[in-house]
Write a protein that holds these residues in place. Sequence first.
Motif, PDB file in Angstrom:
ATOM      1  N   VAL A  13      15.279  44.472  12.339  1.00  0.00           N
ATOM      2  CA  VAL A  13      15.711  43.226  12.708  1.00  0.00           C
ATOM      3  C   VAL A  13      16.676  43.399  13.902  1.00  0.00           C
ATOM      4  N   VAL A  14      16.687  42.770  14.904  1.00  0.00           N
ATOM      5  CA  VAL A  14      17.394  43.250  16.403  1.00  0.00           C
ATOM      6  C   VAL A  14      17.878  41.599  16.656  1.00  0.00           C
ATOM      7  N   MET A  21      16.095  38.541  15.692  1.00  0.00           N
ATOM      8  CA  MET A  21      14.458  38.530  15.527  1.00  0.00           C
ATOM      9  C   MET A  21      14.286  39.653  14.466  1.00  0.00           C
ATOM     10  N   ILE A  22      12.986  39.282  14.061  1.00  0.00           N
ATOM     11  CA  ILE A  22      12.245  40.317  12.954  1.00  0.00           C
ATOM     12  C   ILE A  22      11.105  40.649  13.295  1.00  0.00           C
ATOM     13  N   TYR A  30       8.534  41.037  17.967  1.00  0.00           N
ATOM     14  CA  TYR A  30       9.580  40.331  17.221  1.00  0.00           C
ATOM     15  C   TYR A  30       9.276  38.735  17.326  1.00  0.00           C
ATOM     16  N   VAL A  31       9.815  38.016  16.251  1.00  0.00           N
ATOM     17  CA  VAL A  31       9.728  36.842  16.106  1.00  0.00           C
ATOM     18  C   VAL A  31      11.046  36.304  15.685  1.00  0.00           C
ATOM     19  N   ALA A  32      11.451  35.056  15.956  1.00  0.00           N
ATOM     20  CA  ALA A  32      12.627  34.489  15.399  1.00  0.00           C
ATOM     21  C   ALA A  32      12.892  34.769  13.955  1.00  0.00           C
ATOM     22  N   LEU A  33      14.231  35.017  13.436  1.00  0.00           N
ATOM     23  CA  LEU A  33      14.506  35.000  12.177  1.00  0.00           C
ATOM     24  C   LEU A  33      14.844  33.949  11.479  1.00  0.00           C
ATOM     25  N   VAL A  39      11.136  35.218   4.447  1.00  0.00           N
ATOM     26  CA  VAL A  39      10.137  35.265   3.171  1.00  0.00           C
ATOM     27  C   VAL A  39       8.573  35.638   3.778  1.00  0.00           C
ATOM     28  N   ARG A  40       8.219  35.398   4.720  1.00  0.00           N
ATOM     29  CA  ARG A  40       6.631  35.628   5.128  1.00  0.00           C
ATOM     30  C   ARG A  40       6.800  37.109   5.275  1.00  0.00           C
ATOM     31  N   GLN A  41       7.961  37.880   6.075  1.00  0.00           N
ATOM     32  CA  GLN A  41       7.780  39.566   6.092  1.00  0.00           C
ATOM     33  C   GLN A  41       7.876  40.214   4.818  1.00  0.00           C
TER      34      GLN A  41
END
Length: 149
Positions: A13-14, A21-22, A30-33, A39-41
């Motif tokens: 996570v950044v 973002m994760i 990286y995608v929006a957290l 849950v997806r990750q």
Amino acid sequence: MSNLNLPPYPAKVVVRSGKRMIFDMLRRKYVALTPEEWVRQHFVNFLVSHRGYPASMLANEVELVIGQKRLRCDTVLYGLRAEPRMIVEYKAPGINVTQKVFDQVAAYNMLLHVDYLVVSNGLCHYCCKMDYEHQNYLFLEDIPLYENI
């Protein structure tokens, strides 16, 4: 983010431009957290690390087109011949898994015709095996190991 009913893993996570973002190992970016992404990750990590699913056969955010309408499956598992085998639909932990959620994943399955449908909000997980011959489905007690599908 909230604790889930899934094994923990070292999520990357950044913060970029003030947004958390994760890292998505399937999309390799990286995608929006969001709560649903959390849950997806965790669920993808569970499938790969604890159920033996090959990451190379999973895809996130798979687009489907029905006429003018565009839909997105959260995660799809593909078989050896690139045929869809499983659809996984995620909801945020605060969202109850209802009939409406199953209707959503069933609509995706009208196009993909997979063997398994899975729904998870990170706390409750449901998996059913489709039986097209008898126009029925069977809820399973757990998410099957990859070697058993």
